[in-house]
Write a protein that holds these residues in place. Structure first.
Motif, mmCIF file in Angstrom:
data_model
loop_
_atom_site.group_PDB
_atom_site.id
_atom_site.type_symbol
_atom_site.label_atom_id
_atom_site.label_comp_id
_atom_site.label_asym_id
_atom_site.label_seq_id
_atom_site.Cartn_x
_atom_site.Cartn_y
_atom_site.Cartn_z
ATOM 1 N N GLN A 94 0.821 -1.229 0.000
ATOM 2 C CA GLN A 94 0.000 0.000 0.000
ATOM 3 C C GLN A 94 0.850 1.272 0.000
ATOM 4 O OE1 GLN A 94 -3.136 -0.383 3.086
ATOM 5 N NE2 GLN A 94 -4.478 -0.528 1.344
ATOM 6 N N GLN A 144 0.726 3.469 -2.398
ATOM 7 C CA GLN A 144 0.182 4.381 -3.400
ATOM 8 C C GLN A 144 0.076 5.808 -2.885
ATOM 9 O OE1 GLN A 144 -1.411 1.719 -2.121
ATOM 10 N NE2 GLN A 144 -3.602 2.048 -1.986
ATOM 11 N N GLY A 145 0.136 6.724 -3.839
ATOM 12 C CA GLY A 145 -0.128 8.119 -3.516
ATOM 13 C C GLY A 145 1.073 8.831 -2.913
ATOM 14 N N PHE A 146 0.776 9.820 -2.067
ATOM 15 C CA PHE A 146 1.821 10.708 -1.583
ATOM 16 C C PHE A 146 2.024 10.525 -0.091
ATOM 17 C CE2 PHE A 146 -0.544 12.469 -5.114
ATOM 18 C CZ PHE A 146 0.470 12.615 -6.040
ATOM 19 N N LEU A 152 -9.851 12.698 -6.786
ATOM 20 C CA LEU A 152 -9.278 12.423 -8.100
ATOM 21 C C LEU A 152 -10.063 11.398 -8.905
ATOM 22 C CD1 LEU A 152 -5.608 12.349 -6.901
ATOM 23 C CD2 LEU A 152 -6.668 14.120 -8.279
ATOM 24 N N GLY A 153 -10.656 10.435 -8.224
ATOM 25 C CA GLY A 153 -11.428 9.433 -8.949
ATOM 26 C C GLY A 153 -10.589 8.435 -9.728
ATOM 27 N N ILE A 154 -9.255 8.444 -9.496
ATOM 28 C CA ILE A 154 -8.391 7.454 -10.128
ATOM 29 C C ILE A 154 -7.781 6.621 -9.012
ATOM 30 C CG2 ILE A 154 -6.270 7.112 -11.455
ATOM 31 C CD1 ILE A 154 -6.752 9.783 -12.760
ATOM 32 N N SER A 155 -7.804 5.313 -9.158
ATOM 33 C CA SER A 155 -7.210 4.478 -8.119
ATOM 34 C C SER A 155 -5.701 4.652 -8.116
ATOM 35 C CB SER A 155 -7.552 3.009 -8.358
ATOM 36 O OG SER A 155 -6.620 2.214 -7.674
ATOM 37 N N TYR A 156 -5.181 5.261 -7.045
ATOM 38 C CA TYR A 156 -3.733 5.478 -6.997
ATOM 39 C C TYR A 156 -2.969 4.187 -6.744
ATOM 40 C CZ TYR A 156 -2.553 10.162 -8.183
ATOM 41 O OH TYR A 156 -2.280 11.282 -8.917
ATOM 42 N N LYS A 197 -11.525 7.186 -1.891
ATOM 43 C CA LYS A 197 -11.358 5.917 -2.609
ATOM 44 C C LYS A 197 -10.150 5.894 -3.542
ATOM 45 C CE LYS A 197 -14.849 2.510 -2.981
ATOM 46 N NZ LYS A 197 -16.087 2.043 -3.595
ATOM 47 N N SER A 198 -9.752 7.060 -4.038
ATOM 48 C CA SER A 198 -8.576 7.062 -4.918
ATOM 49 C C SER A 198 -7.280 6.849 -4.131
ATOM 50 C CB SER A 198 -8.502 8.369 -5.702
ATOM 51 O OG SER A 198 -8.553 9.459 -4.808
ATOM 52 N N GLU A 199 -7.322 7.062 -2.819
ATOM 53 C CA GLU A 199 -6.199 6.797 -1.917
ATOM 54 C C GLU A 199 -4.900 7.518 -2.310
ATOM 55 O OE1 GLU A 199 -6.789 2.654 0.163
ATOM 56 O OE2 GLU A 199 -6.371 2.345 -1.946
ATOM 57 N N ALA A 200 -5.025 8.779 -2.752
ATOM 58 C CA ALA A 200 -3.807 9.510 -3.095
ATOM 59 C C ALA A 200 -3.091 10.018 -1.843
ATOM 60 C CB ALA A 200 -4.126 10.674 -4.025
ATOM 61 N N LEU A 225 -5.414 6.407 3.192
ATOM 62 C CA LEU A 225 -5.447 4.983 2.877
ATOM 63 C C LEU A 225 -6.607 4.305 3.582
ATOM 64 C CD1 LEU A 225 -1.758 3.712 3.147
ATOM 65 C CD2 LEU A 225 -3.103 4.006 1.066
#
Lengths: 259, 378
Positions: free
Chosen positions: A102, A104-106, A121-125, B93-96, B99
Motif C-alpha cells: 500500500q 500508493q499516492g503521496f 481524483l477518482g483514479i485508483s492510486y 477511494k482514490s487513496e492519493a 489509505l
C-alpha cells in the motif's frame, strides 16, 4: 533556446558523431519513449485503466527500444519476445506486492507539493503505483535482454556448431558478466534520483523504524528491487529463448537437408 | 580425511545459496513478528466496519468517494499490549493522500490517554515485512541463479549503500554547504570500490576507473556550459521534491550519482570487450581497437540512456496525474513534474555517449599504442 532543447540537440549531435545511424536511432528511441510515457499519463488522466495502459505502453516501449537499439535482426526478435515474457511475469509479481505494501499516492514528505491541490481524483492510486513500478523497470528489461541476445548471437557467429547445452551455459556466463555492473546502474540511478529524500531523513532524524515503514522510501526501494528482479529474470529467459530459437532453426535446417 | 573435506567442500559449494535463502526466510518471518521492537504502539486489525460512504466532487468536476471505516483490533506491543481498541479512519477511494485499511494488516497508532480511556488515530501502515520479503526474494533469485557473481554484485551494492549513508550523514553535519564536494568525492570512491569488487585490482580496473570518472566529469562540465549559455531557462529547481537545502548543487550531485552507474556499466563493457579482442588478436592496431570500441559503445548507449530515463522520469507519474486532474495544462504539468528528470536523463545521456571515445582512447593508448610494451610482456 531552452535548456532542455539545447541539451537534447547536443545529445543528438554526440550520438550521431559517435554512432552514426545507430546514434540517430538511439536518440529517436529516447524521444519516442518520452512521448509514450507522457501519452500514457494523459490517457490515465482520461480514466483509462492505468494497468492496461501501462501494459500496452510497456510492450510498445520494449519494441521501440530493442528494435531501434539492436542490429542483428534474429537476436533482436528473440530479445523482444523474452522481454515481453519478463514484463508479464513482473506484472504478476508487482500487483500482489503493491497491494500488500500500500505505497500508493503521496507521503507526509510530499505535503508541500500538495498544498492547494484537490485530492478528489477518482483514479485508483493503487493502480497508478503499480503502473509507476512497471514503467520504471522497462529500460532495465530492454537493456538486459539486448545484452544477452547480442552476446549469444556473437558466440553463435563465431562458433556456429556450438552445442545447445554450451550455448545455454554461455548465456549464463554473459549474464554473470553484466549482473554486477547492471546492479550498480540501477542502484546509482535510483539512489542518485532520491538523494534529496535521504538527506531529508537524515536532517529530520527519522528513526530506523520510521524509515523502514515510510511510504515514499518503501515505494522507492521496491522499484529498485523490481528492476533488479527483472534483470535477474531476463538472463535465463533470454538465454532459453535464444536456445529454443536456435534449436528450431537447426531442426528446420536438417529437415530441408534431408529433403 | 582429505576426501571427506573435499566432499564437504563440494556440498558446501553446491548448496550455500539455498542455505542463505532459508536463513533469509526465517529473518523475514522474524520481521513479521517484530512488533515489540517498536516504541510506537501497533494495532493488529481484526475486523473492519464501514460506517459511511459519500460521493465527493471538486471544482474541476472530479468525482470520488469518501469512506469512513472503523478498525477493530488489538494492540500488540508496549504497555497497552493485549488491549482491544477501535479506531476510526476516513479515506478517499482514490487513496492519493489517505489509505483504507483491511483486516489482517498492522498499523502504527498515535495513542491519546484521556481520563484512563484510550483513543487513537492511525499514523502509518507497518510495511517492514513487505520490504523484507521483497529484499529476500531478490537476494534469493540472485544467489540461486547467479551464484558467486550474484554474491559479488550484492556485496558491491551493500558496500555502496553503507558509504552512501555515511556521506549523507556527513552532508547533514555540514548543513549541506559542501554537498557537491562530498558527493563528487564519493562518486570517485564509489567507482573505485565497485570496480575493485567487480573486476579486481588490475590494469583493466584502472582503465575503467579513468574512463568512468572522466565520462562523468565531462558530462557535468558540458551541462554547466549549456546551463550558462541558456541561462537555465526551463529548469525549474522549485519543482524539486524533498528539498531541505540549496537546490542547484543538490540537483547536480543527484545527476552525478545517477549517471555514475550507467557510465561505469558502459566503460566496463567496452574495455573488457576490447581487452578480450586484444588477447584474441594480439597484432591489432590502436586504430582498430578504437574503431571496434566505438561500435560496441554505439550498440549499448541507446538502451543504457533509456534505462536511466525510465528510472528518472517514471516515478513522476503520480504527481503528474495529480497536476493534470487539477486542470493544469500539459506544458505546466511537464515543467513542474517531469522537466528535472528529463534534464537529468539528457545530461547522463551526454555522459554515456562521451564515455565511448574516452574509453576507446584510453584502451587503445594503453593496449595498442605501445607495441614495444606488448612485446616485452610476451
Amino acid at each position: 533556446m531552452g535548456t532542455i532543447t539545447a541539451l537534447g540537440l547536443l545529445l543528438l549531435v554526440c550520438m550521431v558523431a559517435v554512432g552514426g545511424t545507430q546514434g540517430l536511432q538511439a536518440w529517436l528511441s529516447l524521444i519516442f519513449n518520452f512521448g509514450a510515457l507522457f501519452f500514457a499519463m494523459v490517457l490515465m488522466a482520461f480514466h483509462f485503466s492505468p494497468v492496461l495502459v501501462t501494459l500496452i505502453t510497456g510492450i510498445i516501449v520494449l519494441a521501440m527500444t530493442i528494435f531501434l537499439g539492436g542490429s542483428d535482426s534474429d537476436s533482436t526478435m528473440v530479445a523482444f519476445y523474452a522481454s515481453v515474457v519478463v514484463l508479464i511475469l513482473l506484472v504478476i509479481l508487482i500487483i500482489p506486492i503493491e497491494h500488500w505494501a500500500q505505497i500508493q499516492g503521496f507521503g507526509q514528505e510530499d505535503s508541500e507539493d500538495l498544498e492547494g491541490m484537490s485530492t478528489v481524483l477518482g483514479i485508483s492510486y493503487l493502480n497508478v503505483a503499480i503502473s509507476t513500478a512497471i514503467l520504471s523497470t522497462l529500460g532495465a528489461i530492454a537493456e538486459a535482454a539486448i545484452a544477452i541476445a547480442a552476446g549469444l548471437a556473437e558466440i553463435l557467429e563465431q562458433h556456429p556448431k556450438i552445442t545447445l547445452k554450451n550455448l545455454q551455459g554461455a548465456g549464463f556466463r554473459v549474464g554473470k558478466q553484466i549482473i554486477g555492473t547492471t546492479f550498480n546502474t540501477l542502484f546509482f540511478g535510483f539512489f542518485g534520483g532520491f538523494l534529496a529524500l535521504f538527506i531529508w531523513f537524515a536532517g529530520v532524524h527519522y528513526s530506523m523504524g520510521e524509515i523502514l515503514n515510510d511510504k515514499i522510501l518503501v515505494s522507492e526501494i521496491l522499484m529498485v528491487l523490481f528492476s533488479m528482479i527483472s534483470v535477474i529474470g531476463t538472463i535465463p529467459l533470454t538465454t532459453w529463448a535464444m536456445v529454443t530459437f536456435e534449436r528450431e532453426k537447426r531442426r528446420r535446417l536438417s529437415k530441408s537437408k534431408q529433403e | 580425511m582429505g576426501t571427506q573435506v573435499k566432499v564437504q567442500n563440494k556440498i558446501w559449494r553446491r548448496w550455500w545459496p539455498y542455505l542463505i535463502v532459508i536463513l533469509g526466510g526465517l529473518l523475514v518471518f522474524g520481521v513479521a513478528h517484530d512488533d515489540s521492537l517498536y516504541q510506537t504502539p501497533i494495532l493488529k486489525i481484526q475486523s473492519v466496519n464501514r460506517i459511511s460512504q459519500s460521493k465527493q466532487s471538486d471544482q474541476f468536476h472530479n468525482e470520488d468517494e469518501q469512506v469512513e471505516q472503523k478498525l477493530n483490533g488489538i494492540i500488540t506491543n508496549g504497555s497497552d499490549k493485549g488491549q482491544k481498541l477501535s479506531v476510526e479512519n476516513t479515506y478517499m477511494k482514490s487513496e492519493a493522500t489517505t489509505l483504507g485499511y483491511h483486516a489482517g494488516q498492522k498499523v502504527f497508532l498515535t495513542v491519546h490517554h484521556n481520563h484512563g480511556k484510550l483513543s487513537a488515530t492511525v499514523s502509518n501502515l507497518k510495511r517492514d515485512t513487505t520490504l523484507a520479503f521483497t529484499v529476500w526474494l531478490t537476494i534469493s533469485l540472485l544467489l540461486v541463479l547467479m551464484r558467486f557473481s550474484g554474491l559479488m554484485a550484492l556485496t558491491s551494492v551493500i558496500v555502496n549503500a553503507v558509504l552512501f549513508w555515511l556521506a549523507i550523514n556527513w552532508n547533514t553535519n555540514t548543513q549541506g554547504g559542501i554537498v557537491l564536494v562530498i558527493f563528487g568525492a564519493l562518486a570517485v570512491v564509489f567507482a573505485a570500490l565497485t570496480l575493485l569488487i567487480v573486476i579486481g585490482p588490475n590494469r583493466q580496473m584502472l582503465m575503467t576507473l579513468l574512463a568512468t570518472i572522466g565520462g562523468t566529469a565531462l558530462s557535468i562540465i558540458v551541462a554547466l556550459i549549456v546551463f550558462a549559455l541558456t541561462h537555465e531557462r526551463g529548469v525549474y529547481y522549485e519543482s524539486m521534491q524533498y528539498v531541505t537545502q540549496l537546490p542547484r548543487p543538490l540537483f547536480l550531485a543527484e545527476t552525478i550519482l545517477g549517471s555514475l552507474g550507467a557510465v561505469m556499466d558502459e566503460s566496463t563493457d567496452i574495455i573488457s570487450s576490447l581487452i578480450a579482442l586484444k588477447i584474441e588478436k594480439p597484432d591489432i592496431s590502436a586504430k582498430q581497437i578504437f574503431k571496434s570500441g566505438r561500435q560496441i559503445g554505439g550498440e549499448i548507449m541507446g538502451p543504457l540512456v533509456n534505462v536511466l530515463f525510465f528510472i528518472f522520469v517514471a516515478d513522476t507519474l503520480p504527481l503528474g496525474l495529480l497536476y493534470l486532474k487539477n486542470a493544469n495544462s500539459w506544458g505546466y504539468t511537464f515543467n513542474m513534474t517531469m522537466s528535472l528528470g528529463v534534464v537529468q536523463s539528457l545530461i547522463s545521456g551526454i555522459g554515456i555517449v562521451l564515455t565511448i571515445p574516452l574509453a576507446c582512447g584510453i584502451t587503445s593508448l594503453m593496449m595498442g599504442g605501445w607495441k614495444s610494451w606488448a612485446r616485452l610482456r610476451r
